[in-house]
Structure formats: structure tokens, C-alpha cells
Enzyme design. Structure first.
Site, PDB file in Angstrom:
ATOM      1  N   ARG A   1      -9.007 -73.390 -28.301  1.00  0.00           N
ATOM      2  CA  ARG A   1     -10.270 -72.957 -28.896  1.00  0.00           C
ATOM      3  C   ARG A   1     -10.028 -71.618 -29.582  1.00  0.00           C
ATOM      4  O   ARG A   1      -9.640 -70.647 -28.938  1.00  0.00           O
ATOM      5  CB  ARG A   1     -11.357 -72.818 -27.840  1.00  0.00           C
ATOM      6  CG  ARG A   1     -12.696 -72.384 -28.454  1.00  0.00           C
ATOM      7  CD  ARG A   1     -13.769 -72.226 -27.427  1.00  0.00           C
ATOM      8  NE  ARG A   1     -14.158 -73.546 -26.943  1.00  0.00           N
ATOM      9  CZ  ARG A   1     -15.101 -73.738 -26.035  1.00  0.00           C
ATOM     10  NH1 ARG A   1     -15.721 -72.717 -25.497  1.00  0.00           N
ATOM     11  NH2 ARG A   1     -15.411 -74.945 -25.647  1.00  0.00           N
ATOM     12  N   TYR A   2     -10.256 -71.594 -30.891  1.00  0.00           N
ATOM     13  CA  TYR A   2     -10.026 -70.395 -31.693  1.00  0.00           C
ATOM     14  C   TYR A   2     -11.325 -69.635 -31.901  1.00  0.00           C
ATOM     15  O   TYR A   2     -12.394 -70.245 -32.005  1.00  0.00           O
ATOM     16  CB  TYR A   2      -9.419 -70.771 -33.053  1.00  0.00           C
ATOM     17  CG  TYR A   2      -7.981 -71.204 -32.930  1.00  0.00           C
ATOM     18  CD1 TYR A   2      -6.954 -70.284 -33.099  1.00  0.00           C
ATOM     19  CD2 TYR A   2      -7.646 -72.514 -32.625  1.00  0.00           C
ATOM     20  CE1 TYR A   2      -5.623 -70.672 -32.970  1.00  0.00           C
ATOM     21  CE2 TYR A   2      -6.324 -72.903 -32.500  1.00  0.00           C
ATOM     22  CZ  TYR A   2      -5.325 -71.979 -32.672  1.00  0.00           C
ATOM     23  OH  TYR A   2      -4.018 -72.357 -32.546  1.00  0.00           O
TER      24      TYR A   2
END
Length: 183
Positions: free
Chosen positions: A37-38
Site C-alpha cells: 500500500r503506497y
């Protein structure tokens, strides 16, 4: 300071690379699902600065990773700092809440099934990652972690290995950039 020296290649068939790695003494690990998850920074644009901040989940393990800007025009070499976090769903949830409380916002998630192999090549331990990326395709990454003074020889080693494995058409964009359609 450590740098991640990397080349990534799109491939049609991972089995050929697997066979060649086994010929070089590599042992192919079982696939592991990675969910990355960025996040975007609240006061600077990571797309403009060529940086990344992510939370990675691999099974029960959690990591936070910062990736600095790429240092050249031919590889994906960059500074990388990775820190393990408390394992389990609670550990991941806590860091998500911390990021979001500080103003970081989620950008996208990259999910892949990764098979790894480690081989000795040109005096380096090379991580070879064979990735099946959801909604993107299959890729092979060649990676060496090197000190700053060894970056150039590490780049030469992975370029030579790529050639030996018949890999071509290196892709400098990250999976995140590819998913978001960035150039």
C-alpha cells in the site's frame, strides 16, 4: 549508505528464467503474496520527487519502506530504507492509522505473487524476483544491495546477468507507476 541496484524486465514466460536460474545454482522459493500500500506525503509530491513510501504485508509480516529518487537514467538504482513492523493484522492496522493521522493518504495498492531466488554472480548475491503482478503482468527483477562505492560494479553485474538470462527491454517505472499509468 546502502543502495538497491535493480533492473526489471517484463517477460512472457517465467519458466525459462526459472530453468536458467536452477542451472546457475539458484533454488526457487515458493510463491508469496505481497500487498504493498503506497502513500502520498501531505506536503510534497512523491511523483515529482521520484520517492515512494509503502507498507508491505507478506503473510503475517509487515514492513515500512522508503524509496529515494532513482540515481541514474538506465537502472532503478535508489536508496531504500526498510524497517520491519509488529507482525499481524493489528501491526498493519496501527501503522495505517498512524500514517493517516499524520496526513498521509493512500494512493494505490500493488499486489503480486513473488517467487525469489538468490544466486552468487560476479562476486555479489543477486536477488532474482519473479513476479506475477495483479492487473499488470509478469516480470523478473534482478537486485543487488550495494554500498555507494560498489554501485557501478553492481550495475555492471546485473546487466551481465540480464544478458545471460536473455532478458531485454528493461522497465524503469515501478509497479505503482505502471498501475497508475505514469511515464
Amino acid at each position: 549508505m546502502k543502495f538497491e541496484v535493480e533492473l526489471k524486465f517484463p517477460v512472457d514466460d517465467l519458466s525459462t528464467v526459472e530453468s536458467q536460474l536452477e542451472d546457475l545454482g539458484g533454488i526457487i522459493e515458493v510463491p508469496k503474496r505481497q500487498a504493498d500500500r503506497y502513500y502520498s506525503h501531505p506536503s510534497r509530491n512523491f511523483a515529482e520527487t521520484d520517492e515512494a513510501l509503502r507498507i508491505r504485508r507478506v503473510g503475517d509480516q509487515n514492513f515500512i519502506t522508503y524509496k529515494g529518487p532513482k540515481v541514474d537514467d538506465s537502472t532503478k538504482t535508489r536508496r531504500e530504507i526498510e524497517v520491519p513492523l509488529i507482525s499481524g493484522a493489528t501491526g498493519a492496522t496501527n501503522i495505517v492509522h498512524m500514517f493517516e493521522s499524520l496526513g498521509f493518504t493512500p494512493v494505490a495498492e500493488v499486489t503480486k505473487d513473488r517467487r525469489k531466488s538468490h544466486i552468487q554472480y560476479e562476486g555479489y548475491e543477486v536477488l532474482v524476483a519473479m513476479d506475477e503482478v495483479l492487473n499488470l503482468g509478469t516480470f523478473v527483477e534482478l537486485e543487488i544491495t550495494a554500498d555507494e562505492e560498489d554501485v557501478e560494479s553492481a550495475k555492471a553485474a546485473i546487466a551481465k546477468l540480464a544478458d545471460q538470462l536473455g532478458l531485454s527491454g528493461s522497465e524503469r517505472r515501478s509497479y505503482l507507476e505502471l498501475i497508475l499509468g505514469s511515464e
